[in-house]
Design a protein around this motif. Structure first.
Motif, PDB file in Angstrom:
ATOM      1  N   LEU A 180       0.832  -1.200   0.000  1.00 57.86           N
ATOM      2  CA  LEU A 180       0.000   0.000   0.000  1.00 57.86           C
ATOM      3  C   LEU A 180       0.867   1.251   0.000  1.00 57.86           C
ATOM      4  O   LEU A 180       1.740   1.411   0.861  1.00 57.86           O
ATOM      5  CB  LEU A 180      -0.900   0.020   1.238  1.00 57.86           C
ATOM      6  N   THR A 181       0.617   2.129  -0.970  1.00 57.97           N
ATOM      7  CA  THR A 181       1.197   3.476  -0.931  1.00 57.97           C
ATOM      8  C   THR A 181       0.117   4.432  -0.458  1.00 57.97           C
ATOM      9  O   THR A 181      -0.951   4.526  -1.070  1.00 57.97           O
ATOM     10  CB  THR A 181       1.702   3.912  -2.314  1.00 57.97           C
ATOM     11  N   PHE A 220      -6.878   9.145  -1.253  1.00 56.67           N
ATOM     12  CA  PHE A 220      -6.509   8.323  -2.396  1.00 56.67           C
ATOM     13  C   PHE A 220      -5.356   7.405  -2.002  1.00 56.67           C
ATOM     14  O   PHE A 220      -4.662   7.647  -1.008  1.00 56.67           O
ATOM     15  CB  PHE A 220      -6.162   9.161  -3.626  1.00 56.67           C
ATOM     16  N   PHE A 221      -5.175   6.334  -2.771  1.00 55.90           N
ATOM     17  CA  PHE A 221      -4.166   5.334  -2.432  1.00 55.90           C
ATOM     18  C   PHE A 221      -3.784   4.550  -3.679  1.00 55.90           C
ATOM     19  O   PHE A 221      -4.480   4.571  -4.698  1.00 55.90           O
ATOM     20  CB  PHE A 221      -4.705   4.362  -1.369  1.00 55.90           C
ATOM     21  N   THR A 222      -2.674   3.851  -3.569  1.00 55.52           N
ATOM     22  CA  THR A 222      -2.247   2.902  -4.599  1.00 55.52           C
ATOM     23  C   THR A 222      -1.908   1.581  -3.923  1.00 55.52           C
ATOM     24  O   THR A 222      -1.241   1.574  -2.878  1.00 55.52           O
ATOM     25  CB  THR A 222      -1.027   3.427  -5.363  1.00 55.52           C
ATOM     26  N   VAL A 223      -2.377   0.493  -4.496  1.00 54.74           N
ATOM     27  CA  VAL A 223      -2.013  -0.839  -4.004  1.00 54.74           C
ATOM     28  C   VAL A 223      -1.222  -1.550  -5.091  1.00 54.74           C
ATOM     29  O   VAL A 223      -1.686  -1.683  -6.233  1.00 54.74           O
ATOM     30  CB  VAL A 223      -3.259  -1.663  -3.631  1.00 54.74           C
ATOM     31  N   GLY A 224      -0.030  -1.976  -4.744  1.00 55.83           N
ATOM     32  CA  GLY A 224       0.759  -2.817  -5.635  1.00 55.83           C
ATOM     33  C   GLY A 224       0.327  -4.261  -5.472  1.00 55.83           C
ATOM     34  O   GLY A 224       0.320  -4.793  -4.354  1.00 55.83           O
ATOM     35  N   ASP A 233       5.882  -0.126 -14.726  1.00 56.50           N
ATOM     36  CA  ASP A 233       5.469  -1.507 -14.942  1.00 56.50           C
ATOM     37  C   ASP A 233       4.869  -2.060 -13.660  1.00 56.50           C
ATOM     38  O   ASP A 233       4.979  -1.472 -12.583  1.00 56.50           O
ATOM     39  CB  ASP A 233       6.662  -2.376 -15.391  1.00 56.50           C
ATOM     40  N   GLY A 234       4.228  -3.208 -13.791  1.00 62.67           N
ATOM     41  CA  GLY A 234       3.633  -3.872 -12.642  1.00 62.67           C
ATOM     42  C   GLY A 234       2.152  -3.574 -12.494  1.00 62.67           C
ATOM     43  O   GLY A 234       1.621  -2.611 -13.052  1.00 62.67           O
ATOM     44  N   GLU A 235       1.470  -4.430 -11.713  1.00 66.34           N
ATOM     45  CA  GLU A 235       0.036  -4.307 -11.476  1.00 66.34           C
ATOM     46  C   GLU A 235      -0.246  -3.378 -10.301  1.00 66.34           C
ATOM     47  O   GLU A 235       0.339  -3.547  -9.222  1.00 66.34           O
ATOM     48  CB  GLU A 235      -0.565  -5.672 -11.144  1.00 66.34           C
ATOM     49  N   VAL A 236      -1.147  -2.441 -10.500  1.00 61.46           N
ATOM     50  CA  VAL A 236      -1.539  -1.546  -9.417  1.00 61.46           C
ATOM     51  C   VAL A 236      -3.041  -1.273  -9.474  1.00 61.46           C
ATOM     52  O   VAL A 236      -3.649  -1.254 -10.554  1.00 61.46           O
ATOM     53  CB  VAL A 236      -0.785  -0.198  -9.454  1.00 61.46           C
TER      54      VAL A 236
END
Length: 727
Positions: A180-181, A220-224, A233-236
């Motif tokens: 989690l970011t 707001f947030f970002t989940v890797g 790159d990568g799923e988020v």
């Protein structure tokens, strides 16, 4: 309810479950798909969320997965409390008889094509024992790869019910790891990015501040998904809530390593009393899934915002000169007329008058008094606001003004006349944040008052060009005289009252540009931005800090929505570095222009002209974050125009280390087969461009694979490069 009646109801429920027809519902953008399906028990479950599959028949392989899950651990689309839900529920209720259980079963669903690229799916659920209904809404934006999700709750019980959970969205994921970011901070240090692993249990990101809800953490947030979030790159999963109030994101990893993401209004101290026949509509949870990193997710969000959500999302923005750092509260009509001339000298579009222009019984000489009394201070401005508007017009610039209409100082005529309009505890010591209190916007009379602040200014001054709407205090002393025995409704009804006011303003003055300010970035959400053309990122205008702040906000918001001003903060940074940082966003100046050296004044004039040539690419182009300030002593960002023929590249040397190895800056978003001419712009008077790159022609392929040597060993050094297709 008698035992016999209960037995009959249970028998009917069993029959209904035995005869229910399985329904599969597909909710999709061009790139992402959610698949929901009803089970034999009549309830609705999530089967899939991820990249859209190429072959429609492949979705049939997902169906057996539902049968293999036990009821308590299945991925129910909108799980409720009080039954066999083992984990965080989306919905909780207390019925008239005191029962706190609900079982929602599928009734029907509809799919409507709102526009060629927008589809809305509505799924109706109901409880077969109690007259409670929930509708789940999913709105997809095909080309932008954005999904909005929200719910509507209603009932027909004899008396009001109490709802204590009312999520907008519940999403599920199955990966080996999650990261989690989050974006947290405080006044003048907003959106600090930090990333943590999500392990078994719950991680909650929330706000309890009410009006200035985002002061400590952003909505707001970002989940890797599988790996830490990366730029390219990568799923988020990137998500945000459209709500200008308390929010809560719950991230729960269960015993099988499934991740649940629950998003919505924070129900803390907000058990909501809902009357029969009324509809409780939750705010939209706005999200995107990217398998090409956060950069792709951000560009999708930016494009969606410009197309659909941000007020005047495709329009221009006004450059401006603000008076705050030049005068603070110490100004009069004559001094302001001088500043109008400075705005014209700079070449900006507008002059913005900040705090300190109002109140007479308690003149606004500081932040301790006068707030709420929106009449010009006659000793400062004997001819009122119309004279200022005329003076600015005569000088050749537009005129804008600062207001803070939701707030009041206890030392004000408004508070003396209407103490019942204020959120204030009746029986305890009062707590003041920044010497002020919050007006009770759940009260229609207060809504009228706040609307009239704007309406009077606009009626008296039809050419008033801009408003900066501030909100400097969270809600304290939490009690509404208006709501009386429904205090649990206050946090929600306050925000709804604010929207009612803003809807009236937008309806009457649809073309009025407005800045959403809240002591800096205390309000940064997309529902608020339906009414505002931009937001004030932070009161911290130190250009170094702004590089981090703007980097953080750019994860979710386009450049044209972020106001950035050149100020006197950080005396180590030169005027060019400050301007180059602010030019990444919506440019403004809040500085004593006459206090600048002559060459600095000339540079600022030239910079405004340069910005006007580049701003269409900055405002409406695709943003590429190339080098993060979090990863070293340098940072770089670029924008590529919609046509792909122009790009603007910014590079910054913050605190280079002695003899450190620096790498070339690799561009992105260019046409690899096209040729581009590179030109260094925004130079100080007498400064020559870097001959190593200036005027050179490169292929897009070279610029993206090899890049340019642009970083230096000079502290607080910056460059702006215009990259155009060579004709």
């Amino acid at each position: 309810m008698t035992k016999k009646l209960v037995s009959i109801l249970l028998f009917l429920v069993a029959i209904a479950h035995a005869t229910v027809r399985s329904e599969t519902i597909h909710i999709a953008t061009n790139e992402t798909e959610i698949v929901l399906q009803t089970a034999q028990n009549g309830r609705l479950y999530q089967l899939y969320l991820g990249p859209r599959l190429s072959a429609a028949a492949d979705y049939n392989h997902l169906l057996p997965k539902l049968k293999s899950k036990s009821d308590g651990q299945a991925w129910e689309a909108y799980p409720v409390s009080g039954t066999e839900t083992y984990f965080e529920p989306a919905f909780g209720i207390r019925h008239n008889d005191g029962n706190q259980a609900t079982v929602l079963t599928y009734v029907s669903h509809t799919v409507k094509q709102v526009s060629p690229d927008v589809t809305e799916t509505v799924i109706s659920l109901k409880d077969v024992v109690y007259p409670v209904q929930v509708k789940l809404y999913y709105r997809t934006f095909a080309k932008d790869n954005i999904i909005e999700s929200w719910s509507e709750i209603s009932h027909n019980e004899k008396k009001p019910v109490n709802i204590n959970r009312y999520a907008s969205s519940m999403l599920y994921w199955k990966r080996n790891r999650y990261f989690l970011t989050e974006f947290s901070g405080d006044w003048a240090k907003e959106v600090n990015m930090s990333t943590v692993p999500l392990n078994f249990g719950k991680k909650v990101v929330d706000s309890k501040l009410g009006a200035r809800a985002n002061m400590l953490v952003s909505p707001f947030f970002t989940v890797g998904l599988g790996e830490t979030p990366r730029e390219h790159d990568g799923e988020v999963l990137m998500g945000t809530l459209g709500w200008t109030g308390n929010f809560r994101f719950t991230f729960e990893v269960d015993n099988e390593n499934n991740l649940r993401v629950v998003s919505g209004i924070n129900p803390d101290a907000s058990d909501y009393t809902l009357d029969p026949g009324k509809v409780f509509t939750t705010p939209a949870f706005i999200f995107t899934y990217s398998n090409k990193g956060t950069g792709k997710g951000s560009r999708d969000l930016h494009r969606w915002a410009r197309n659909y959500q941000l007020k005047d999302g495709k329009g221009d923005r006004l450059t401006l000169l603000n008076n705050w750092e030049a005068t603070y509260f110490d100004f009069n009509e004559q001094k302001l007329n001088g500043l109008f001339a400075e705005a014209k000298f700079l070449g900006v579009d507008m002059f913005l008058l900040d705090d300190g222009w109002f109140a007479n019984k308690y003149p606004r000489q500081s932040d301790t008094q006068g707030l709420g009394d929106w009449q010009p201070t006659t000793s400062k401005l004997p001819n009122g606001i119309p004279a200022l508007v005329k003076g600015a017009t005569d000088a050749g610039v537009k005129f804008g003004i600062w207001i803070e209409p939701e707030m009041v100082n206890p030392k004000s005529e408004l508070f003396e006349k209407h103490p019942d309009w204020v959120i204030l505890l009746p029986n305890r010591e009062h707590y003041y944040f920044r010497n002020q209190l919050v007006l009770d916007l759940s009260n229609p009379a207060v809504q009228d008052h706040v609307f009239n602040v704007v309406d009077h200014l606009m009626t008296e001054n039809p050419t008033l060009a801009y408003m900066k709407w501030d909100c400097n205090s969270p809600i304290t002393n939490i009690y509404s005289p208006y709501l009386k025995d429904r205090q649990g409704n206050l946090y929600v009804d306050y925000v709804r009252g604010l929207y009612k006011v803003l809807d009236r303003i937008k309806a009457k003055y649809p073309n009025l540009p407005m800045m959403l300010c809240s002591g800096g970035g205390g309000r940064t959400d997309y529902e608020g931005l339906r009414y505002f053309t931009e937001f004030w990122c932070s009161d911290n205008t130190d250009p170094i800090e702004r590089l981090y702040i703007q980097w953080g906000y750019s994860q979710f918001f386009p450049a044209k929505s972020m106001a950035a001003h050149v100020t006197s903060w950080n005396h180590d940074a030169g005027i060019k570095f400050k301007v180059d940082v602010a030019m990444q966003c919506k440019l403004g100046f809040d500085i004593n222009v006459k206090g600048l050296r002559e060459e600095e004044q000339t540079f600022c004039q030239s910079a405004v002209a340069t910005y006007n040539k580049l701003k269409n690419t900055i405002f409406n182009g695709e943003q590429y974050r190339l080098v993060s300030p979090y990863e070293g002593n340098h940072t770089a960002t670029m924008y590529v125009s919609e046509s792909g023929k122009q790009a603007v590249l910014y590079t910054y040397d913050i605190h280079p280390r002695y003899s450190e190895v620096v790498l070339p800056v690799k561009c992105q978003g260019l046409n690899p087969t096209a040729s581009y001419r590179v030109k260094e712009v925004n130079l100080m008077p007498g400064k020559n461009p870097d001959e190593a790159v200036n005027g050179k022609v490169y292929s897009g392929d070279y610029l993206m694979k090899v890049g340019l040597d642009l970083f230096t060993s000079t502290k607080l050094h910056s460059r702006v490069l215009e990259i155009e297709v060579a004709e």
